[in-house]
Enzyme design. Structure first.
Site, PDB file in Angstrom:
ATOM      1  CD  GLU A 217       7.203  -2.228   5.756  1.00 11.18           C
ATOM      2  OE1 GLU A 217       6.890  -1.902   4.786  1.00 11.18           O
ATOM      3  OE2 GLU A 217       6.864  -1.708   7.029  1.00 11.18           O
ATOM      4  CD  GLU A 273      -2.312  -2.022   4.593  1.00  6.01           C
ATOM      5  OE1 GLU A 273      -2.239  -1.229   5.814  1.00  6.01           O
ATOM      6  OE2 GLU A 273      -1.240  -1.572   4.125  1.00  6.01           O
ATOM      7  CE  LYS A 276       0.102   2.229   3.098  1.00  4.49           C
ATOM      8  NZ  LYS A 276       1.143   0.854   3.068  1.00  4.49           N
ATOM      9  CD  GLU A 282       2.471   2.760  -0.858  1.00  2.04           C
ATOM     10  OE1 GLU A 282       2.480   2.239   0.013  1.00  2.04           O
ATOM     11  OE2 GLU A 282       3.607   2.699  -1.486  1.00  2.04           O
TER      12      GLU A 282
END
Length: 312
Positions: A217, A273, A276, A282
């Site tokens: 990642e 997202e 999240k 994030e």
């Protein structure tokens, strides 16, 4: 999008089916909550391979099975101690079904597995995991000829100390900033190389200097909370384009400690997202909106950036 490989955080059958027949290499994951049971029961490992891998392989090009995600960042000691035994059991299952030489077993680690990372030559694994977990894990990966999957985020390093870490240095865009490791004399032009080399040096300390790293990642948020000023579309585009250019350049660039070494890398993430938890950043690591439209343009092949480099 010219994506060559994808990493899943599970073994979702719908996604694996959708990838069937494509040339995209796929990494799947044994979810964290399964490790304690798998570590003590070979039949559970066999059942997982039988149900999650065999129905899709080889039409879906599954290349890696990650046993857990950032397990060593957890405070659950039982789960931590189940990691390496689970890796052995999953590998034994792959061998049983004839996939041992075709699918590699590993796990993904966060940078917090390091107790020290600066300068890079000081890279050292945490004392609480180094002897009991890291050393046998590295022994396993070495024997299996697998990779050390590591999650590397210059954004978080910069965000934790924006006064002393130059933003361009974190974005891989610095033209006149160089940091020299006082022990090795190696010169760094970006913090990503520093972080990768810290892991190399930590592995060398454990007796495994030749293990290969796979960047499981990396990425930069395209948005965030009002006080997260560095999390924006412009910085995300700059970072991810620079990362693609770095890891697709031929011949390979490598790092100061490992010049010329090919490093595979995966960008996090495909989508923003919205559900999240945590800080706003994030929820904004995607390169696409949930409807599939691009947040900013990326050429995953790297050819566009190579051409631009030649024109400069």
């Amino acid at each position: 999008m010219r994506v060559k490989q994808v990493k899943l955080y599970d073994s979702n059958p719908v996604i694996l089916g959708a990838l069937s027949g494509s040339d995209i290499r796929v990494t799947v994951m044994v979810q964290n909550q399964l490790l304690v049971s798998i570590s003590t029961n070979q039949s559970i490992a066999d059942e997982w391979i039988q149900s999650q891998i065999l129905p899709f392989y080889p039409k879906t090009k599954i290349r890696y099975v990650l046993v857990g995600n950032e397990i060593l960042s957890s405070s659950d000691r039982n789960t931590q101690l189940s990691l390496v035994p689970s890796m052995y059991r999953i590998q034994k299952s792959l061998a049983k079904f004839g996939l041992l030489r075709k699918v590699r077993v590993t796990t993904s680690l966060a940078m917090d597995v390091l107790q020290a990372s600066y300068p890079p030559s000081n890279g050292t694994f945490r004392a609480d995991i180094s002897t009991q977990i890291i050393k046998p894990m590295l022994k396993f990966l070495n024997r299996a000829k697998s990779f050390v999957f590591i999650d590397v985020y210059p954004y978080f390093a910069w965000a934790s100390d924006p006064v002393n870490i130059n933003l361009d240095y974190a974005l891989l865009s610095a033209n006149n900033i160089k940091v020299t490791d006082p022990v090795t004399g190696l010169t760094y032009t970006n913090i990503l190389d520093q972080m990768i080399d810290a892991v190399y040096f930590a592995m060398k300390r454990m007796g495994y200097p030749k293990l290969r790293i796979f960047i499981a990642e990396t990425g930069w948020p395209n948005g965030g909370d009002i006080d997260q000023t560095g999390a924006n579309v412009n910085n995300a585009a700059i970072y991810n384009r620079n990362v693609i250019k770095k890891f697709t350049t031929v011949p390979a660039i490598g790092t100061p400690a490992k010049p010329g070494v090919v490093i595979q890398a995966v960008l996090f993430a495909l989508y923003n997202e919205n559900m999240k938890t945590g800080q706003g950043s994030e929820r904004h690591f995607g390169v696409l909106y949930p409807n599939g439209s691009s947040i900013y343009g990326l050429d995953f092949s790297g050819k566009m950036y190579a051409r631009n480099q030649l024109k400069m």
